[in-house]
Design an enzyme around this catalytic site. Structure first.
Site, mmCIF file in Angstrom:
data_model
loop_
_atom_site.group_PDB
_atom_site.id
_atom_site.type_symbol
_atom_site.label_atom_id
_atom_site.label_comp_id
_atom_site.label_asym_id
_atom_site.label_seq_id
_atom_site.Cartn_x
_atom_site.Cartn_y
_atom_site.Cartn_z
ATOM 1 N N HIS A 52 0.841 -1.192 0.000
ATOM 2 C CA HIS A 52 0.000 0.000 0.000
ATOM 3 C C HIS A 52 0.879 1.245 0.000
ATOM 4 O O HIS A 52 2.105 1.150 0.087
ATOM 5 C CB HIS A 52 -0.991 -0.005 1.159
ATOM 6 C CG HIS A 52 -0.390 0.103 2.527
ATOM 7 N ND1 HIS A 52 0.385 -0.885 3.100
ATOM 8 C CD2 HIS A 52 -0.455 1.092 3.465
ATOM 9 C CE1 HIS A 52 0.762 -0.519 4.305
ATOM 10 N NE2 HIS A 52 0.279 0.688 4.551
ATOM 11 N N HIS A 54 1.440 4.004 1.924
ATOM 12 C CA HIS A 54 1.964 4.807 3.029
ATOM 13 C C HIS A 54 3.495 4.908 2.960
ATOM 14 O O HIS A 54 4.184 3.967 2.586
ATOM 15 C CB HIS A 54 1.512 4.238 4.362
ATOM 16 C CG HIS A 54 0.062 4.488 4.641
ATOM 17 N ND1 HIS A 54 -0.667 3.759 5.553
ATOM 18 C CD2 HIS A 54 -0.805 5.404 4.114
ATOM 19 C CE1 HIS A 54 -1.914 4.219 5.583
ATOM 20 N NE2 HIS A 54 -2.016 5.206 4.720
ATOM 21 N N HIS A 109 -7.532 -0.975 5.668
ATOM 22 C CA HIS A 109 -6.543 -0.007 6.145
ATOM 23 C C HIS A 109 -6.447 1.154 5.146
ATOM 24 O O HIS A 109 -6.466 2.326 5.524
ATOM 25 C CB HIS A 109 -5.201 -0.709 6.315
ATOM 26 C CG HIS A 109 -4.094 0.157 6.821
ATOM 27 N ND1 HIS A 109 -4.089 0.719 8.073
ATOM 28 C CD2 HIS A 109 -2.919 0.546 6.235
ATOM 29 C CE1 HIS A 109 -2.984 1.430 8.240
ATOM 30 N NE2 HIS A 109 -2.256 1.342 7.134
ATOM 31 N N HIS A 164 4.634 -4.531 10.975
ATOM 32 C CA HIS A 164 4.982 -3.777 12.177
ATOM 33 C C HIS A 164 5.132 -4.709 13.369
ATOM 34 O O HIS A 164 4.445 -5.735 13.468
ATOM 35 C CB HIS A 164 3.904 -2.732 12.510
ATOM 36 C CG HIS A 164 3.897 -1.553 11.592
ATOM 37 N ND1 HIS A 164 4.695 -0.451 11.779
ATOM 38 C CD2 HIS A 164 3.181 -1.322 10.467
ATOM 39 C CE1 HIS A 164 4.460 0.432 10.810
ATOM 40 N NE2 HIS A 164 3.542 -0.076 10.001
#
Length: 254
Positions: A52, A54, A109, A164
């Protein structure tokens, strides 16, 4: 086949999959430096996969492509990812070296988030975390719940490669929701030991998440009851339970 979680920033992981010849696949390189360090002396990477848009997932692309300009970059159809050479969508199959990966659309998300599934691995970006899930920046609870149920249907021995290191914080929340779950208690203890030893809590088998992660367990009586009690209202279905859980978790961050 070697799988490594390269630490970046405060809590990101860049995933590196390397074959016997030293050729690597890189997933979500938010920072180029850990990749350069890991591949020092190795051939150029076979490919880069992006889940994605980000910045902590794509920020390393300019430097990586400056060094290795011919490296294919697979990414979703997303204008905010401007360095992609190959656009992917749900149902695509990627051949990267000797590996094969299926592309899954996993909105929630972000609206254009994808995951890569193959070789017994799930590279899921910020969609599924160990004992948690991603925040809903662009998607709806219904979208994210549907996404998580698709992931939950993968083979139980799939190794989940999240982006993460949130597992300890997620464990604290999960134990609040589901305090009498012995599998969760065991996983939380395991994670504490791994982190105390300086080891990542990932990857984790999907079977563990199915037993422990409250966001994958909205249909269970214990999770439903806890979400309903916290929300202070009746929750009519699993999507409503998920929405209440995510709102509850948002109050305690991540």
């Amino acid at each position: 086949m070697e799988l490594r979680a390269l630490a970046a920033f405060d809590d990101n992981y860049i995933w590196l999959l390397r074959d016997a010849a030293g050729r690597a696949l890189i997933v979500d390189p938010g920072d180029a430096a850990p990749v350069f360090a890991a591949l020092e002396g190795d051939p150029p990477p076979l490919a880069i996969c992006i889940t994605h848009h980000h910045g902590d997932h794509i920020g390393g692309l300019p430097a990586l492509l400056a060094r290795w300009p011919d490296t294919p970059v697979f990414a979703p159809h997303e204008a905010r990812i401007d360095r992609a050479s190959h656009r992917v969508e749900d149902g695509d199959t990627l051949a990267i070296g000797s590996w094969r990966f299926a592309v899954m659309a996993v909105p929630g998300h972000t609206r254009s988030h994808v995951a890569y599934v193959g070789e017994g691995l799930l590279f899921c970006g910020d969609t599924l975390f160990s004992l948690g899930c991603g925040r809903l920046f662009e998607g709806t609870p219904a979208q994210m719940h549907t996404t998580l149920m698709r992931l939950a249907a993968l083979p139980a021995d799939t190794r989940v490669c999240c982006a993460h290191e949130y597992t300890q914080a997620n464990a604290a929340f999960a134990r609040t929701v589901d305090p009498h779950n012995p599998a969760l208690q065991a996983r939380a203890s395991q994670v504490d030991d791994l982190r105390a030893a300086g080891q990542p809590s990932l990857p984790v088998h999907l079977a563990s998440e199915l037993a422990c992660n409250p966001f994958l367990r909205c249909a269970t009586a214990a999770v439903h009851a806890a979400a309903q009690a916290h929300a202070g209202r009746s929750l009519r279905d699993d999507i409503a339970v998920f929405a209440a859980l995510r709102a509850w978790k948002d109050d305690v961050r991540n």
